[in-house]
Design an enzyme around this catalytic site. Structure first.
Site, short mmCIF file in Angstrom:
data_model
loop_
_atom_site.label_atom_id
_atom_site.label_comp_id
_atom_site.label_asym_id
_atom_site.label_seq_id
_atom_site.Cartn_x
_atom_site.Cartn_y
_atom_site.Cartn_z
N CYS A 1 -48.81 -13.68 92.29
CA CYS A 1 -49.55 -12.75 91.49
C CYS A 1 -50.24 -13.47 90.31
O CYS A 1 -49.20 -14.29 89.84
CB CYS A 1 -48.49 -11.52 91.11
SG CYS A 1 -47.72 -10.71 92.59
N CYS B 1 -30.04 -8.77 86.36
CA CYS B 1 -31.45 -8.98 87.18
C CYS B 1 -31.36 -10.20 88.06
O CYS B 1 -30.92 -11.51 87.57
CB CYS B 1 -32.48 -9.40 86.01
SG CYS B 1 -33.87 -9.79 86.75
N GLU C 1 -31.99 -18.31 88.74
CA GLU C 1 -31.67 -17.88 87.50
C GLU C 1 -31.38 -16.24 87.55
O GLU C 1 -32.01 -15.71 88.51
CB GLU C 1 -32.91 -17.85 86.64
CG GLU C 1 -32.98 -19.16 86.00
CD GLU C 1 -33.99 -19.41 84.84
OE1 GLU C 1 -33.90 -20.30 83.93
OE2 GLU C 1 -34.67 -18.21 84.32
N CYS D 1 -39.27 -10.70 82.26
CA CYS D 1 -39.86 -10.77 83.40
C CYS D 1 -40.86 -11.70 83.65
O CYS D 1 -41.57 -11.83 82.66
CB CYS D 1 -40.42 -9.37 83.93
SG CYS D 1 -39.29 -8.14 83.66
N CYS E 1 -41.77 -18.29 94.93
CA CYS E 1 -42.27 -16.95 95.52
C CYS E 1 -43.60 -17.35 96.17
O CYS E 1 -44.31 -18.39 95.63
CB CYS E 1 -42.40 -16.14 94.36
SG CYS E 1 -42.99 -14.27 94.83
N CYS F 1 -47.69 -13.70 86.99
CA CYS F 1 -46.50 -14.08 87.06
C CYS F 1 -46.22 -15.38 87.07
O CYS F 1 -46.78 -16.35 87.94
CB CYS F 1 -45.83 -13.30 88.37
SG CYS F 1 -44.07 -13.71 88.70
N1 SAH Z 1 -41.12 -9.88 93.47
C1 SAH Z 1 -40.61 -8.76 93.10
C2 SAH Z 1 -39.48 -8.78 92.07
C3 SAH Z 1 -39.52 -9.62 91.03
S1 SAH Z 1 -40.87 -9.51 89.90
C4 SAH Z 1 -41.93 -7.70 92.80
O1 SAH Z 1 -42.79 -8.38 92.41
O2 SAH Z 1 -41.58 -6.68 92.43
C5 SAH Z 1 -40.16 -8.53 88.58
C6 SAH Z 1 -41.07 -7.73 87.85
O3 SAH Z 1 -41.81 -8.71 86.74
C7 SAH Z 1 -42.34 -7.06 88.47
O4 SAH Z 1 -42.46 -5.91 88.31
C8 SAH Z 1 -43.23 -8.15 88.19
O5 SAH Z 1 -44.54 -7.67 88.44
C9 SAH Z 1 -42.94 -8.26 86.65
N2 SAH Z 1 -43.73 -9.37 85.97
C10 SAH Z 1 -43.90 -10.57 86.78
N3 SAH Z 1 -44.31 -11.53 85.82
C11 SAH Z 1 -44.61 -10.81 84.31
C12 SAH Z 1 -44.91 -10.97 83.22
N4 SAH Z 1 -45.71 -12.32 82.93
N5 SAH Z 1 -44.75 -9.96 82.14
C13 SAH Z 1 -44.51 -8.82 82.53
N6 SAH Z 1 -44.01 -8.52 83.79
C14 SAH Z 1 -44.01 -9.59 84.71
FE1 SF4 Z 2 -43.65 -12.96 93.36
FE2 SF4 Z 2 -44.19 -12.69 90.66
FE3 SF4 Z 2 -45.69 -11.49 92.37
FE4 SF4 Z 2 -42.95 -10.73 92.06
S1 SF4 Z 2 -44.66 -10.43 90.75
S2 SF4 Z 2 -44.07 -10.96 94.26
S3 SF4 Z 2 -42.03 -12.75 91.96
S4 SF4 Z 2 -45.63 -13.60 92.36
#
Ligand code: SAH
Ligand code: SF4
Length: 389
Positions: free
Chosen positions: A141, A130, A116, A366, A137, A144
């Site tokens: 986290c 984006c 995506e 995000c 991944c 996420c």
């Molecule tokens: N893996 C990389 C890039 C992808 S995530 C990283 O973690 O930086 C892109 C952004 O979206 C990151 O800052 C992540 O923390 C944020 N993000 C992930 N899940 C989210 C959610 N449910 N609500 C808001 N931001 C989120």
């Molecule tokens: Fe992976 Fe989501 Fe953590 Fe970014 S925020 S490192 S995409 S698990």
């Protein structure tokens, strides 16, 4: 809410930057890759450089998809190239356009490899794409949704570049030299951890930033990482891109709880890598992303910790309202709490914009990528009586 969704699942999948049937895709290759393909095809050594430069320019400056348009190449050679190579795009499995103009693409790069990307227009002249760097991944986290899905694989450099090509096609923004582009910036904030795929990200940027082609400025590209410390400085040296850090907590205990990678690379190491990031200055700041989780990381004490942590680093803080997803254990902080948090960061001298959620109606925010598309597709299959996988 009315969505524009187009499904073209009937088209045959196209494996990209590799053989498609008998034809080899040149889209997504760098100059050396194109030259190599032409050499194997039989172009004489002394013509290789000129021919690969011409074709590079047609592909990445004009965005053409048909060899017949290559007017500075003789007709019979164009025809022979068209027999051996393809400039076709990968299949767009679904395209959705939000009421706010956000566009989300689900692109099938190869069977089982669906990616995506999201175009986010802005009220000013700049708009950002984006892009994803991996399918899934490994990092888990807790807030996420992408992190709750297993890693399928790293994307190739070509597959990263193709996300931009597809968006340019859709926005009708060829040639690259045309002014007033809507798509001006690129952020690696889609699916996956770009610094677990640094080599392909760097190779993709070499193609994307080439002046004779897509011509995006390196300072208009931001790579976001959860904190893969050993890769941060090398990535900066290699790509000259802007850096964003997904911080989300300013003490080790809390950060480890919500981002397991912090156990491996704790804050002291992360901040040291940030301080050493090449080219850092007040006009080239690091963006620290901070997702607002109700009752978890949003108190005045947390704001103070954050301010202390950032001391001495040219930084801005992007406050991201948490985007919930089915099964997530968090809630988004109240709006007032977010505003007060922003005020404190701002008073300490750091810009702290609150990111307006975009494309909410199409689940393009995000951390919501991929999984929701799979759900949409599953329900479409159910409606059409197809099988659920
Ligand atoms: N893996 C990389 C890039 C992808 S995530 C990283 O973690 O930086 C892109 C952004 O979206 C990151 O800052 C992540 O923390 C944020 N993000 C992930 N899940 C989210 C959610 N449910 N609500 C808001 N931001 C989120
Ligand atoms: Fe992976 Fe989501 Fe953590 Fe970014 S925020 S490192 S995409 S698990």
């Amino acid at each position: 809410m009315k969505l524009h969704i187009s499904h073209n699942q009937a088209k045959a999948p196209l494996a990209h930057a590799g053989k498609t049937g008998e034809k080899i895709s040149l889209v997504g290759l760098d100059r050396a890759g194109i030259a190599e393909a032409l050499r194997e095809f039989g172009i004489a050594d002394k013509q290789l450089r000129m021919r690969s430069n011409q074709i590079f320019h047609w592909i990445y400056n004009y965005g053409i998809t048909d060899f017949a348009a290559m007017s500075n190449i003789a007709k019979d050679l164009r025809a022979r190239l068209a027999d051996a190579f393809t400039l076709e795009r990968p299949e767009i499995v679904a395209r959705q356009i939000s009421v706010d103009g956000t566009r989300k693409y689900l692109i099938r790069m190869a069977p089982g490899v669906e990616v995506e990307s999201v175009f986010i227009p802005s009220v000013s002249k700049t708009g950002a794409l984006c892009v994803s760097s991996q399918v899934g991944c490994t990092l888990n986290c807790t807030f996420c949704h992408t992190g709750s899905q297993p890693l399928v694989r790293n994307l190739t450099a070509a597959e990263i570049v193709l996300q931009l090509m597809v968006a340019r096609d859709d926005l009708a923004e060829w040639p690259s030299s045309a002014g007033e582009r809507k798509l001006t910036n690129i952020v690696f904030m889609g699916m996956g951890e770009p610094l677990y795929n640094t080599d392909n990200v760097a190779k993709a940027l070499d193609i994307i930033c080439d002046d004779a082609g897509l011509s995006v400025g390196r300072r208009r590209i931001t790579v976001s990482t959860s904190g893969v410390v050993p890769e941060i400085v090398p990535m900066g040296e290699r790509t000259k891109a802007m850096l964003a850090i997904s911080l989300h907590a300013a003490n080790d205990d809390l950060r480890t709880q919500i981002m397991p990678i912090n156990k491996k690379y704790p804050l002291a190491e992360l901040m040291a890598a940030c301080r050493a990031y090449p080219g850092l200055s007040n006009s080239r700041r690091i963006t620290f992303e901070y997702v607002m989780l109700k009752g978890i990381n949003d108190s005045p004490a947390h704001a103070k910790e954050l301010i202390n942590l950032l001391k001495g680093i040219p930084a801005k803080v992007n406050l991201i309202p948490f985007n919930p997803w089915p099964g997530s254990n968090y809630e988004c902080s109240d709006w007032e709490t977010i505003e007060r948090f922003a005020d404190r960061i701002n008073a300490a001298g750091y810009a702290s914009p609150i990111r307006t959620p975009r494309g909410r109606d199409i689940l393009a925010a995000c951390g919501q990528l991929k999984s929701e598309s799979e759900k949409i597709r599953a329900s479409a299959r159910r409606k059409s009586g197809g099988h659920q996988q």
